[in-house]
Motif scaffolding. Sequence first.
Motif, PDB file in Angstrom:
ATOM      1  N   THR A 251       0.814  -1.105  -0.064  1.00  0.00           N
ATOM      2  CA  THR A 251      -0.152  -0.064   0.154  1.00  0.00           C
ATOM      3  C   THR A 251       1.042   1.237   0.032  1.00  0.00           C
ATOM      4  N   TYR A 252       0.794   2.243  -1.008  1.00  0.00           N
ATOM      5  CA  TYR A 252       1.618   3.251  -0.989  1.00  0.00           C
ATOM      6  C   TYR A 252       0.835   4.626  -0.432  1.00  0.00           C
ATOM      7  N   ALA A 253       1.471   5.454  -0.003  1.00  0.00           N
ATOM      8  CA  ALA A 253       1.251   6.669   0.547  1.00  0.00           C
ATOM      9  C   ALA A 253       0.589   7.552  -0.512  1.00  0.00           C
ATOM     10  N   THR A 254      -0.386   8.448  -0.279  1.00  0.00           N
ATOM     11  CA  THR A 254      -0.845   9.157  -1.476  1.00  0.00           C
ATOM     12  C   THR A 254      -0.694  10.703  -1.147  1.00  0.00           C
ATOM     13  N   THR A 255       0.033  11.111  -0.120  1.00  0.00           N
ATOM     14  CA  THR A 255       0.304  12.533   0.343  1.00  0.00           C
ATOM     15  C   THR A 255       1.536  12.385   0.848  1.00  0.00           C
ATOM     16  N   VAL A 256       2.184  13.607   0.681  1.00  0.00           N
ATOM     17  CA  VAL A 256       3.738  13.780   1.010  1.00  0.00           C
ATOM     18  C   VAL A 256       3.801  14.860   2.222  1.00  0.00           C
ATOM     19  N   PRO A 257       4.265  14.474   3.263  1.00  0.00           N
ATOM     20  CA  PRO A 257       4.061  15.381   4.354  1.00  0.00           C
ATOM     21  C   PRO A 257       5.312  16.462   4.492  1.00  0.00           C
ATOM     22  N   TYR A 258       6.228  16.281   3.582  1.00  0.00           N
ATOM     23  CA  TYR A 258       7.303  17.323   3.366  1.00  0.00           C
ATOM     24  C   TYR A 258       7.048  18.324   2.387  1.00  0.00           C
ATOM     25  N   LYS A 259       7.628  19.484   2.609  1.00  0.00           N
ATOM     26  CA  LYS A 259       7.309  20.667   1.754  1.00  0.00           C
ATOM     27  C   LYS A 259       8.816  21.070   0.778  1.00  0.00           C
ATOM     28  N   SER A 260       9.758  20.446   0.849  1.00  0.00           N
ATOM     29  CA  SER A 260      10.887  20.765   0.339  1.00  0.00           C
ATOM     30  C   SER A 260      10.754  20.442  -1.174  1.00  0.00           C
ATOM     31  N   PRO A 261      11.342  21.432  -2.105  1.00  0.00           N
ATOM     32  CA  PRO A 261      11.320  21.346  -3.479  1.00  0.00           C
ATOM     33  C   PRO A 261      11.861  20.360  -3.925  1.00  0.00           C
ATOM     34  N   SER A 262      13.013  19.893  -3.223  1.00  0.00           N
ATOM     35  CA  SER A 262      13.892  18.863  -3.789  1.00  0.00           C
ATOM     36  C   SER A 262      13.881  17.550  -3.417  1.00  0.00           C
ATOM     37  N   LEU A 263      12.669  17.302  -3.034  1.00  0.00           N
ATOM     38  CA  LEU A 263      12.201  15.657  -2.586  1.00  0.00           C
ATOM     39  C   LEU A 263      12.595  14.874  -3.585  1.00  0.00           C
ATOM     40  N   PRO A 264      12.921  13.440  -3.389  1.00  0.00           N
ATOM     41  CA  PRO A 264      13.112  12.517  -4.393  1.00  0.00           C
ATOM     42  C   PRO A 264      11.707  12.275  -4.801  1.00  0.00           C
ATOM     43  N   ARG A 265      11.907  12.039  -6.154  1.00  0.00           N
ATOM     44  CA  ARG A 265      10.392  11.665  -7.132  1.00  0.00           C
ATOM     45  C   ARG A 265       9.825  10.142  -6.565  1.00  0.00           C
ATOM     46  N   ASP A 266      10.547   9.271  -5.913  1.00  0.00           N
ATOM     47  CA  ASP A 266      10.050   8.093  -5.765  1.00  0.00           C
ATOM     48  C   ASP A 266       9.587   7.892  -4.227  1.00  0.00           C
ATOM     49  N   ILE A 267       9.371   9.022  -3.664  1.00  0.00           N
ATOM     50  CA  ILE A 267       9.277   8.887  -2.144  1.00  0.00           C
ATOM     51  C   ILE A 267       7.915   8.467  -1.689  1.00  0.00           C
ATOM     52  N   LEU A 268       6.880   8.341  -2.441  1.00  0.00           N
ATOM     53  CA  LEU A 268       5.593   7.923  -2.038  1.00  0.00           C
ATOM     54  C   LEU A 268       5.912   6.291  -1.921  1.00  0.00           C
ATOM     55  N   GLN A 269       6.803   5.781  -2.595  1.00  0.00           N
ATOM     56  CA  GLN A 269       6.997   4.381  -2.524  1.00  0.00           C
ATOM     57  C   GLN A 269       7.525   3.806  -1.315  1.00  0.00           C
ATOM     58  N   TYR A 270       8.250   4.820  -0.383  1.00  0.00           N
ATOM     59  CA  TYR A 270       8.819   4.408   0.919  1.00  0.00           C
ATOM     60  C   TYR A 270       8.185   4.810   2.094  1.00  0.00           C
ATOM     61  N   LEU A 271       7.210   6.120   1.815  1.00  0.00           N
ATOM     62  CA  LEU A 271       6.556   6.655   3.131  1.00  0.00           C
ATOM     63  C   LEU A 271       5.673   5.513   3.770  1.00  0.00           C
ATOM     64  N   PRO A 272       5.473   5.810   4.940  1.00  0.00           N
ATOM     65  CA  PRO A 272       4.198   4.855   5.656  1.00  0.00           C
ATOM     66  C   PRO A 272       2.820   5.127   4.567  1.00  0.00           C
ATOM     67  N   PRO A 273       2.302   3.974   4.678  1.00  0.00           N
ATOM     68  CA  PRO A 273       1.003   4.032   3.957  1.00  0.00           C
ATOM     69  C   PRO A 273      -0.193   5.333   4.192  1.00  0.00           C
ATOM     70  N   ASN A 274      -0.254   5.779   5.528  1.00  0.00           N
ATOM     71  CA  ASN A 274      -0.906   6.669   6.011  1.00  0.00           C
ATOM     72  C   ASN A 274      -0.397   8.192   5.636  1.00  0.00           C
ATOM     73  N   GLY A 275       0.778   8.156   5.071  1.00  0.00           N
ATOM     74  CA  GLY A 275       1.319   9.467   4.713  1.00  0.00           C
ATOM     75  C   GLY A 275       2.058  10.144   5.703  1.00  0.00           C
TER      76      GLY A 275
END
Length: 381
Positions: free
Chosen positions: A26-50
Amino acid sequence: MSIEHFVEGNIEEQAKAVPQNRLSPTYATTVPYKSPSLPRDILQYLPPNGNPFSLFGDPYALLYYLPVEYNVIRNSNYWLRGKEEDNNFTANEIALLTFLANHRVVTRSQIQRAIFSSSDSDTKVKEFIRKCLKSGIIVAFKWVSPCENEKLLPHLYGLSPVGAKAAGLLLPRTHIPRSYQFLPIKYVPGNAPKMTDYFSTVIANEFYCKLRELDRVIEWSSQEKFDLSNGRYFRPHYAIKTIKDKQDFKYLWLEVIRPVKNWYSDCIERFQQIQLAFTSLSDELKPELVILLVDDVSRIPDIADLAEQYMPDSKIRYTTDERLIQKTDPAIFYTYFEAQGVTPSKIKFLTPEWDGMSASEYHGSLYNHEDLLLDDADYDY
């Protein structure tokens, strides 16, 4: 970490299983970080609840050595020569070297809980660590990441090369791998080692400290090897011997799961190998429980589905980074059933209220102090 590091033989042959229902994470659908330089694959690794990554769950973190104003090797060699000449290692120095030789990377909080008494002040602990850093026997580092973290990051500590040499002198039967030795290096930006392996060690040490505070740890090993059929073997991440009461020992395996590249497929392989171990080992060698340590509670349902499918013979409890770091609730475990979901759970003998024989009492019973005072008994041979 791939299972190839733990099991000898042909992985594909060992991991064959009956046809299974195909699962997916299960992948997260929201990113809790605001940095403009975040890795593009971050949703694959975040906890499912975001949720943000846990303190020790950031897959993008890179090691950063804290600056030092002295020569670590020179200072540590001078320290060791003096200790060898005078044979005056202090009890806390021996305890620290032993702790790091067996646990690799630790926090100040873990040093305080594992080495000092509850009556010792934070100031005393900090001053001891400062002296060890100055002598060059330990090294301090932190980490950097594109994922901003509002929490204050703890310093991590490991043995310097000479610190490892000193530990080897004090613990002649203990093998100290090179990966347990640290020397401050100013890495080219972006080329520092990833922190994932160290995070796995540090969060496992939180589990160790919890058990130690409960006075239930008899043995703790990351080097345990179990022989399987056809010359193969299996190494659990951590094999733990705990005590419930006099002559009543409980064996646990602790497996640490971190959100890294290919973590889901690696998890499947790992669970298949645990299942193979359960089908190959005698009842005396099987653990009573397999503890699965995950980064976030929302990860448990996915992991539980994999465990049910790929290692059905294991009795499992779950714990998380947050459960281990919090100090208020003695229930550090979870169970998971599809109907009830994730539920906090207690293991009775791993609670402060349990009054069975403790690890301290057990170790004390091994030494008969009256016998130690008797004359030399060579004449008995």
